[in-house]
Design an enzyme around this catalytic site. Structure first.
Site, short mmCIF file in Angstrom:
data_model
loop_
_atom_site.label_atom_id
_atom_site.label_comp_id
_atom_site.label_asym_id
_atom_site.label_seq_id
_atom_site.Cartn_x
_atom_site.Cartn_y
_atom_site.Cartn_z
N ARG A 146 92.59 77.78 -48.27
CA ARG A 146 92.25 77.93 -46.84
C ARG A 146 91.42 79.17 -46.55
O ARG A 146 91.36 79.64 -45.40
CB ARG A 146 93.50 77.95 -45.97
CG ARG A 146 94.27 76.65 -46.04
CD ARG A 146 95.30 76.57 -44.95
NE ARG A 146 96.12 75.41 -45.19
CZ ARG A 146 97.17 75.41 -46.01
NH1 ARG A 146 97.53 76.51 -46.64
NH2 ARG A 146 97.84 74.30 -46.19
N HIS A 159 61.42 70.13 -43.07
CA HIS A 159 62.43 69.25 -43.69
C HIS A 159 61.87 67.86 -43.95
O HIS A 159 62.16 67.25 -44.97
CB HIS A 159 63.68 69.14 -42.80
CG HIS A 159 64.53 70.37 -42.82
ND1 HIS A 159 65.32 70.75 -41.77
CD2 HIS A 159 64.71 71.32 -43.78
CE1 HIS A 159 65.95 71.88 -42.06
NE2 HIS A 159 65.59 72.25 -43.28
N HIS A 189 61.12 75.02 -50.53
CA HIS A 189 61.50 75.03 -49.12
C HIS A 189 60.48 75.85 -48.31
O HIS A 189 60.02 75.42 -47.25
CB HIS A 189 62.91 75.61 -48.97
CG HIS A 189 63.36 75.77 -47.55
ND1 HIS A 189 63.60 74.69 -46.73
CD2 HIS A 189 63.59 76.88 -46.79
CE1 HIS A 189 63.96 75.12 -45.52
NE2 HIS A 189 63.97 76.45 -45.54
N HIS A 198 61.00 74.04 -39.02
CA HIS A 198 61.88 73.33 -39.94
C HIS A 198 61.96 71.81 -39.71
O HIS A 198 62.32 71.08 -40.61
CB HIS A 198 63.28 73.93 -39.95
CG HIS A 198 63.36 75.20 -40.77
ND1 HIS A 198 62.65 76.34 -40.45
CD2 HIS A 198 64.03 75.50 -41.91
CE1 HIS A 198 62.91 77.27 -41.35
NE2 HIS A 198 63.74 76.79 -42.26
N ARG A 210 70.52 80.12 -31.22
CA ARG A 210 70.36 80.12 -32.68
C ARG A 210 69.39 79.02 -33.13
O ARG A 210 68.79 79.11 -34.20
CB ARG A 210 71.72 80.00 -33.38
CG ARG A 210 71.64 80.21 -34.89
CD ARG A 210 73.01 80.36 -35.54
NE ARG A 210 72.86 80.52 -36.98
CZ ARG A 210 73.78 81.05 -37.78
NH1 ARG A 210 74.92 81.48 -37.29
NH2 ARG A 210 73.57 81.16 -39.09
N GLU A 263 60.10 82.52 -44.32
CA GLU A 263 61.15 82.84 -43.32
C GLU A 263 60.83 84.16 -42.61
O GLU A 263 61.11 84.32 -41.43
CB GLU A 263 62.54 82.87 -43.95
CG GLU A 263 62.97 81.61 -44.70
CD GLU A 263 63.21 80.36 -43.84
OE1 GLU A 263 63.24 80.47 -42.60
OE2 GLU A 263 63.35 79.26 -44.43
N LYS A 303 67.39 88.40 -37.39
CA LYS A 303 68.29 87.26 -37.53
C LYS A 303 69.70 87.62 -37.06
O LYS A 303 70.35 86.82 -36.37
CB LYS A 303 68.32 86.74 -38.97
CG LYS A 303 69.23 85.52 -39.06
CD LYS A 303 69.05 84.64 -40.25
CE LYS A 303 70.01 83.47 -40.14
NZ LYS A 303 70.16 82.71 -41.37
N ASN A 326 65.22 77.37 -36.16
CA ASN A 326 64.69 76.14 -36.77
C ASN A 326 63.18 76.00 -36.61
O ASN A 326 62.61 74.97 -36.99
CB ASN A 326 65.37 74.91 -36.15
CG ASN A 326 66.82 74.81 -36.58
OD1 ASN A 326 67.16 75.15 -37.71
ND2 ASN A 326 67.67 74.38 -35.66
N LYS A 347 76.47 80.94 -42.50
CA LYS A 347 76.52 79.48 -42.70
C LYS A 347 76.67 79.22 -44.18
O LYS A 347 75.88 79.70 -44.99
CB LYS A 347 75.20 78.84 -42.21
CG LYS A 347 75.15 78.57 -40.72
CD LYS A 347 73.93 77.72 -40.38
CE LYS A 347 73.87 77.41 -38.91
NZ LYS A 347 72.64 76.65 -38.56
N GLU A 367 75.46 78.23 -33.03
CA GLU A 367 74.34 77.38 -32.64
C GLU A 367 74.66 76.51 -31.43
O GLU A 367 74.47 75.30 -31.43
CB GLU A 367 73.84 76.54 -33.82
CG GLU A 367 72.44 76.01 -33.55
CD GLU A 367 71.66 75.63 -34.82
OE1 GLU A 367 71.94 76.15 -35.89
OE2 GLU A 367 70.76 74.80 -34.68
#
Ligand code: ADP
Ligand code: ZN
Length: 367
Positions: free
Chosen positions: A122, A253, A266, A249, A242, A186, A228, A246, A144, A238
């Site tokens: 946990r 993506h 990427h 992206h 936030r 980025e 950031k 993106n 994240k 988000e």
């Protein structure tokens, strides 16, 4: 030697992202954690092959036992199927609730090891030692963590913050060229979102300035972490703001997906996606032509790709699968100006088609 440090604050957490010359100093940071039973380093053999001896030197002088868990490199191994083996290794090696995981690698290792830490018994503590530019400026900030399913990237994950991030600058000296593009894209994204000094500095910088390890590299890492973390501080989960992270992206993506994650890194895909976002911003929000020209010049000097080579219809089809879809329009993060982002902007398919066609035929750019 510690070069600089930024604190990331949020709801109930606060941790430093520290930039150091090398790994001398990691020992003190690890020793500062209270009541640790054992350290578990999660890394891959590529990185370990180069940096293990420095890491061992630090760990051996601590009086706390440690164990290295090797995972296979690459995004495809950041997979849910790879978890069980690692959990079993933790159990066999007596990992209890006082064990601490050390993620030693790039974004893939950070996400995977962070997810392991967030779920094992946990949740146990973890620290990040990012060895790529992308991990330093992006993935190690904001908590994240995730693994992939066959049916999608980062589909299973958590928000889980590390105890600290220790970025050793010397690791970037062995970073493959394409991995530099990932971090740089980025950084450029942060500069577009923020405008100001970071953007100005990037405009007077070329790719080789970064490779030569000049002061600009440290400046950009520091500014990116600051930017950031300020976004994450305002919106950890988000709920709104936030989402601006993106930028570039949605298209990025889609391009990665159309090319089956094999043709571009990427960062290369995001770089093309950033240009799509700027062109859409011009078409929808009146973003200026002068700004487009500035961005093109800057990204070319950073050797980031801008021209799209894939089939436009396929890209749009993949955008449809994107989370931001709503009815017959798609949602984008766009810019009114540098430093003035808007998220959740609906854009019709005709506009997207027009911009992608333009970007595909953009021979002038030579990229
Ligand atoms: P990982 O988290 O496994 O490092 P990334 O996708 O973030 O994965 O890193 C990209 C690739 O670069 C991986 O193959 C990784 O092993 C390699 N790599 C990461 N850091 C370094 C480094 N400092 N020097 C050389 N190669 C590196
Ligand atoms: Zn990204």
């Amino acid at each position: 030697m510690k070069l600089q440090s930024r604190q990331v604050n949020g709801n109930g957490f606060s941790y430093p992202v520290e930039l150091h010359e090398d790994l001398n100093g990691l020992k003190e940071k690890l020793a500062s954690l209270k009541d640790v039973s054992k350290f578990f380093i999660i890394t891959n053999r590529q990185i370990a092959g180069i940096y293990e001896k420095y890491l061992f030197a630090e760990l051996k002088s601590l009086s706390i036992p440690f164990h290295i868990i090797y995972v296979k490199p690459g995004e495809k191994n950041k997979h849910i199927d790879r978890l069980k083996k690692v959990y079993h290794e933790l159990v066999k090696e007596d990992a209890d609730r006082k064990a601490v995981i050390v993620a030693f690698g790039g974004g893939v290792i950070g996400d995977f090891a962070g997810f392991v830490a967030s779920t094992y018994q946990r949740g146990i503590r973890f620290v990040q030692v990012p060895t790529t530019l992308l991990a330093c400026v992006d993935s190690s900030v904001g908590g994240k963590v995730a693994v992939n399913l066959d049916l999608g990237k980062n589909m299973v994950g958590a928000f889980f913050q590390p105890e600290f991030v220790y970025a050793p600058l010397f690791a970037l000296s062995t970073l493959p060229r394409r991995e530099w593009s990932c971090g740089l894209a980025e950084i450029v994204k942060h500069a577009f979102l923020e405008g100001g000094e970071l953007l100005n500095r990037l405009e007077s910088t070329s790719r080789k300035d970064f490779h030569s390890g000049a002061e600009v590299l440290r400046y950009c890492i520091d500014e990116s972490v600051r930017f950031k973390s300020s976004v994450v501080e305002q919106d950890e989960r988000e709920g709104g703001l936030r989402a601006i992270l993106n930028l570039g992206h949605t298209t990025g993506h889609a391009i990665e997906s159309v090319t089956k994650y094999a043709k571009y890194s990427h960062g290369e895909a995001v770089s093309m996606g950033l240009m799509t976002a700027l062109l859409l911003s011009k078409s929808v929000l009146g973003f200026s032509e002068t700004n487009i020209e500035r961005a093109v010049k800057m990204m070319k000097a950073l050797e980031l790709p801008l021209k799209i080579n894939e089939k436009i219809n396929e890209i749009i089809e993949h955008m449809d699968h994107d989370k931001k879809k709503e009815g017959s329009t798609l949602k984008f993060v766009l810019l009114e100006d540098f430093g003035k982002p808007k998220f959740g902007v609906s854009v019709g398919r005709d506009k997207i088609l027009e911009v992608l066609k333009f970007q595909k035929g953009w021979d002038l750019l030579g990229r």
